[in-house]
Design a protein around this motif. Structure first.
Motif, PDB file in Angstrom:
ATOM      1  N   HIS A 167      47.484  40.285  52.672  1.00 59.85           N
ATOM      2  CA  HIS A 167      47.396  41.320  51.642  1.00 59.85           C
ATOM      3  C   HIS A 167      48.779  41.610  51.067  1.00 59.85           C
ATOM      4  CE1 HIS A 167      43.707  41.980  53.958  1.00 59.85           C
ATOM      5  NE2 HIS A 167      43.205  42.548  52.865  1.00 59.85           N
ATOM      6  N   VAL A 195      46.022  44.551  48.170  1.00 63.89           N
ATOM      7  CA  VAL A 195      45.356  43.512  47.375  1.00 63.89           C
ATOM      8  C   VAL A 195      45.280  42.244  48.213  1.00 63.89           C
ATOM      9  CG1 VAL A 195      45.451  42.104  45.285  1.00 63.89           C
ATOM     10  CG2 VAL A 195      46.202  44.493  45.222  1.00 63.89           C
ATOM     11  N   THR A 251      45.145  38.339  49.225  1.00 61.98           N
ATOM     12  CA  THR A 251      45.863  37.219  48.601  1.00 61.98           C
ATOM     13  C   THR A 251      44.972  35.993  48.400  1.00 61.98           C
ATOM     14  OG1 THR A 251      46.651  36.605  50.805  1.00 61.98           O
ATOM     15  CG2 THR A 251      48.121  37.945  49.436  1.00 61.98           C
ATOM     16  N   PRO A 280      42.658  38.827  43.558  1.00 60.14           N
ATOM     17  CA  PRO A 280      44.008  38.570  43.039  1.00 60.14           C
ATOM     18  C   PRO A 280      44.014  37.853  41.697  1.00 60.14           C
ATOM     19  CG  PRO A 280      43.526  37.148  44.915  1.00 60.14           C
ATOM     20  CD  PRO A 280      42.450  38.188  44.870  1.00 60.14           C
ATOM     21  N   ARG A 332      52.288  42.388  39.388  1.00 56.69           N
ATOM     22  CA  ARG A 332      51.810  41.015  39.176  1.00 56.69           C
ATOM     23  C   ARG A 332      52.717  40.022  39.893  1.00 56.69           C
ATOM     24  NH1 ARG A 332      51.575  42.501  33.699  1.00 56.69           N
ATOM     25  NH2 ARG A 332      53.186  40.948  33.189  1.00 56.69           N
ATOM     26  N   ILE A 385      51.942  39.940  43.619  1.00 54.62           N
ATOM     27  CA  ILE A 385      50.662  39.268  43.875  1.00 54.62           C
ATOM     28  C   ILE A 385      50.807  37.763  43.657  1.00 54.62           C
ATOM     29  CG2 ILE A 385      48.275  39.049  43.085  1.00 54.62           C
ATOM     30  CD1 ILE A 385      48.465  42.050  42.278  1.00 54.62           C
ATOM     31  N   TYR A 386      51.470  37.380  42.583  1.00 56.10           N
ATOM     32  CA  TYR A 386      51.646  35.959  42.259  1.00 56.10           C
ATOM     33  C   TYR A 386      52.375  35.233  43.387  1.00 56.10           C
ATOM     34  CZ  TYR A 386      53.304  31.780  39.782  1.00 56.10           C
ATOM     35  OH  TYR A 386      53.572  30.479  39.412  1.00 56.10           O
ATOM     36  N   THR A 436      50.214  34.921  46.603  1.00 55.10           N
ATOM     37  CA  THR A 436      49.078  34.004  46.521  1.00 55.10           C
ATOM     38  C   THR A 436      49.520  32.546  46.480  1.00 55.10           C
ATOM     39  OG1 THR A 436      49.035  34.224  44.098  1.00 55.10           O
ATOM     40  CG2 THR A 436      47.587  35.679  45.371  1.00 55.10           C
TER      41      THR A 436
END
Length: 801
Positions: free
Chosen positions: A254, A282, A284, A289, A302, A305-306, A309
């Motif tokens: 996450h 959030v 992954t 995502p 963003r 998260i980017y 992931t």
């Protein structure tokens, strides 16, 4: 005896690819009653039930669009037969036990051929060796292809188990063949004999060279201790590859964010992940995502998260680097500079250097379009700071939404009403009739012939009503069915010898030289032929059960998917060689997608749409304005993100080449971290990507851990975009960008230069032949010769129409 299901088989490249790929292209076969001619013992089949072309055409639409019609059609009695019908009319497969009988009977035939090959001493015996070994490959694939398909598609657990056992038995036997050095030695003796080579047909020479290459790739020529090392490495690679494909995972589960940081994301989604303290971790992986990267307004959110992931776990990266190291060692053991050199030797590319020429040339031809797309996105970033990789999905989504609000019309939303499954199948048949003189004829099935009641059978016939192939269409969604569309060749085309016919007749009055599956007599040569049997599998929604009579309606994307898979089938139908090892789709990996990719261009060409796109209820044709709207919509979306997506595919192919071009001599076989796959990935990305991942973060992103195709396609991931470039060139030059999409002369040119050869002609000669000797790209025979300059030339063609 070697462990089953691990060692690479020597006889069949299709089976080898099935072991190495989770997603593979496969095939089908057909069946029909037979009679024994009193004097010649030739098995003949009655032609498909004769109806007029117009009736067949209308029936084709109704069997897919009308459930009442299909129910009646599928229950019609067919011509009675003394034998019980088996799956796809295979005479053995009337029960689960039939799979075991099928496998053991086939195994006995294989053992007889192996004994004959090993005992060969005379010139005459050596002359028959290419065909003997091709038949051996065919026998193995008969069981493997069909069993592999049924164990995944048949709903009956008993059938699944029996099919799995048959599959395992034949693969174990192929593992034994891998250690039978006498087969390699005998074939090498035949190839080196002028009296034999001069006698062989061109097809026999090609098949013999393919088999020798397969032997070489299986290290059959090595001393026993090195061959055992090869086997051990192959087993390790198989295990590591499976773990790598199935074990993709992020380094963290996450990303810890506040709910306020997720403004722009659907509130329902935020509420789903929010905790009582207003934290919103959030995940992954999964859809959330991806939604966040498209909609969250905060650039910093963003970015987090980017990066998360795209960062793999250390465990997953270790799997990959071990896989790469062992592949490099395997290649070195086999006498190759790298794994890419080993795997590309029998492809159109021939070498990793040639692939590099193609990919770098393609990068250059695509770069202008990429810059245009990114410039438009940069203008949308009002902060004025440079566009970053975590910005791309966000601004593309907003540009698409803006376009949709301005341009989306009721016309476009109504397009699927003109694409019922039946009309699309009708369109495919009409197109094939126009271009190649073949069409699709619905055929009743016997009880037990199909694995599900929704499966439709189509016979392929030519203009003289000669039977060419059988296609089983399993196109509707159902529980536990794979959603991935696919083409399966259950049985390839080939010529059946008189000896095989006599062998079948001697074994049993009811035995058939093709196991009861479809055959036909070639009138020109009076040769009995094994016809291709094909399965097309898709996952289209069932018609609504609301009593409206509405059929299954396809999106434009689904139409292209169906055309794509039928392109593979067309290759199997028209590429009917006398030897199965080179029949239809059994060609070089980097040539196999050409027919299917090219077929996508036909799907929505105006000339082709005019053949079939009609409203499911009123039968009115798709209007010219709707056709223009579809074209504008396609071009607009392509201009928003198409070139960047193409660049991403090129980058993946470059990474694949970089990994599999590693030389074992430069790697330590014991030092931890001898391969730094993350450093290699960032080096390639920084050089070729317009939006590379940052190199100043800790840890660095390691997206390569999610690139599952590195196992299945090792060294050949470039193949799809390579065939895309060739397909676009043929579409432009031969079919005149759609203006000649239904022209018989263009179709025959493509058929005669490309499709009819299967894998029996070098791909470069096919490309040069269809473009013509006078084409500028073929100056001085450049394309026909292949090599690095030809690869560079294809790269210059680009991927954009």
């Amino acid at each position: 005896m070697l462990a089953p299901l691990r060692q690479q088989p020597w006889t069949c490249r299709q089976c080898l690819q099935r072991l190495q790929r989770l997603q593979s292209v496969r095939s089908v076969r057909s069946a029909r009653c037979f009679e024994t001619a009193a004097t010649s013992a030739v098995y003949t089949h009655p032609p498909p039930q004769s109806r007029s072309k117009k009736v067949d055409d209308e029936t084709l639409r109704r069997v897919f669009d009308s459930q009442p019609f299909w129910s009646e059609f599928s229950q019609r009695p067919i011509v009675s037969s003394k034998r019980k019908t088996g799956l796809v009319q295979n005479q053995y497969l009337t029960s689960p036990d039939g799979f075991r009988e099928f496998a053991t009977t086939t195994l006995q035939k294989c053992q007889g051929i192996v004994a004959r090959v090993l005992a060969a001493r005379t010139v005459e015996e050596y002359r028959g060796m290419a065909r003997d070994l091709d038949r051996l490959s065919d026998l193995l694939c008969r069981v493997i292809d069909l069993s592999d398909f049924m164990r995944s598609m048949h709903p009956d657990p008993q059938i699944q188990e029996a099919a799995t056992q048959a599959y395992a038995l034949m693969f174990e036997y192929m593992n034994v063949l891998n250690t039978t050095t006498g087969l390699h030695d005998q074939l090498k003796t035949a190839i080196d004999s002028p009296e034999v080579a001069a006698y062989w047909s061109e097809e026999e020479k090609i098949v013999a060279q393919i088999l020798i290459k397969d032997f070489s790739n299986s290290a059959i020529h090595l001393p026993p201790h090195e061959r055992q090392r090869f086997v051990n490495l192959s087993n390790d690679i198989s295990q590591l590859g499976s773990e790598f494909v199935q074990g993709a995972e992020t380094a963290t589960s996450h990303v810890g964010l506040n709910a306020n940081d997720l403004a722009g994301l659907d509130p329902i989604v935020v509420q789903k992940i929010k905790r009582w303290n207003k934290k919103a971790p959030v995940p992954t992986t999964g859809m959330i995502p991806r939604l966040a990267l498209r909609s969250v307004h905060s650039e910093q959110a963003r970015k987090q998260i980017y990066l998360a992931t795209r960062t793999s776990s250390r465990r997953q990266i270790h799997r990959l680097e071990e896989l790469l190291r062992k592949r490099a060692e395997l290649a070195q053991l086999s006498g190759y500079q790298s794994f890419a050199h080993m795997t590309l030797g029998d492809k159109m590319a021939k070498s990793p250097e040639a692939v590099s020429k193609f990919l770098t040339s393609l990068v250059a031809s695509n770069r202008g379009s990429v810059r245009e797309e990114l410039a438009r996105l940069q203008q949308m970033k009002t902060s004025g700071t440079p566009l970053q990789p975590w910005d791309h999905a966000y601004y593309v989504h907003h540009q698409v939404m803006k376009y949709s609000q301005l341009r989306r019309s009721r016309e476009l939303s109504a397009v699927p009403e003109y694409f019922s499954l039946g009309t699309v199948m009708q369109g495919l048949s009409r197109l094939f009739d126009r271009l190649y003189g073949v069409r699709l004829v619905p055929q009743e099935t016997a009880p037990g012939e199909t694995w599900n009641s929704d499966v439709r059978r189509l016979d392929v016939v030519d203009e003289a009503d000669r039977h060419l192939a059988v296609i089983y269409c399993d196109l509707f969604s159902r529980p536990d069915k794979s959603p991935n569309p696919a083409h399966f060749t259950l049985r390839c085309a080939r010529a059946i010898s008189a000896d095989e016919i006599a062998e079948a007749a001697a074994s049993s009055p009811s035995a058939h030289p093709n196991d009861g599956m479809a055959t036909a007599v070639d009138q020109a040569t009076q040769t009995l032929r094994q016809l291709p049997t094909i399965a097309l599998v898709c996952d289209f929604q069932d018609p609504p059960a609301d009593g409206s009579g509405q059929p299954s309606l396809l999106s434009e994307h689904s139409v292209r998917t169906l055309f794509h898979e039928m392109g593979h089938a067309l290759h199997s139908i028209l590429g009917q060689t006398s030897l199965q090892s080179i029949s239809g789709t059994r060609c070089a990996t980097d040539f196999a997608e050409l027919p299917s990719v090219l077929m996508e261009s036909f799907a929505t060409a105006p000339e082709v749409l005019a053949l079939y796109a009609r409203h499911w209820k009123t039968d009115t044709p798709l209007s010219e304005s709707m056709v223009r709207s579809m074209e504008r919509d396609r071009l607009a979306h392509a201009s928003i993100y198409g070139a960047v997506e193409d660049e991403a595919q090129i980058l993946m192919a470059l990474v694949d080449q970089a990994y599999h071009s590693l030389n074992a001599d430069t790697l330590s076989t014991s030092a931890e971290g001898a391969i730094n796959s993350t450093a290699i990935y960032h080096a390639v990305s920084s050089q070729h990507s317009s939006l590379p991942d940052p190199t100043d973060t800790s840890p660095l992103t390691s997206w390569q851990g999610f690139f599952g195709h590195l196992y299945g396609y090792g060294g050949t991931y470039y193949s799809y975009i390579f065939d895309r470039a060739i397909a676009h060139k043929i579409w432009q030059e031969v079919f005149q960008s759609g203006r000649a999409a239904t022209d018989r002369a263009a179709g025959e040119r493509y058929r005669d230069q490309v499709l009819r050869w299967g894998g029996g002609r070098d791909g470069w000669r096919c490309v040069a032949g269809v473009l013509g000797a006078s084409h500028p790209s073929n100056a001085d025979g450049r394309l026909a010769e292949g090599g690095e300059e030809a690869m560079r030339e294809v790269g210059r063609w680009g991927l954009r129409v």
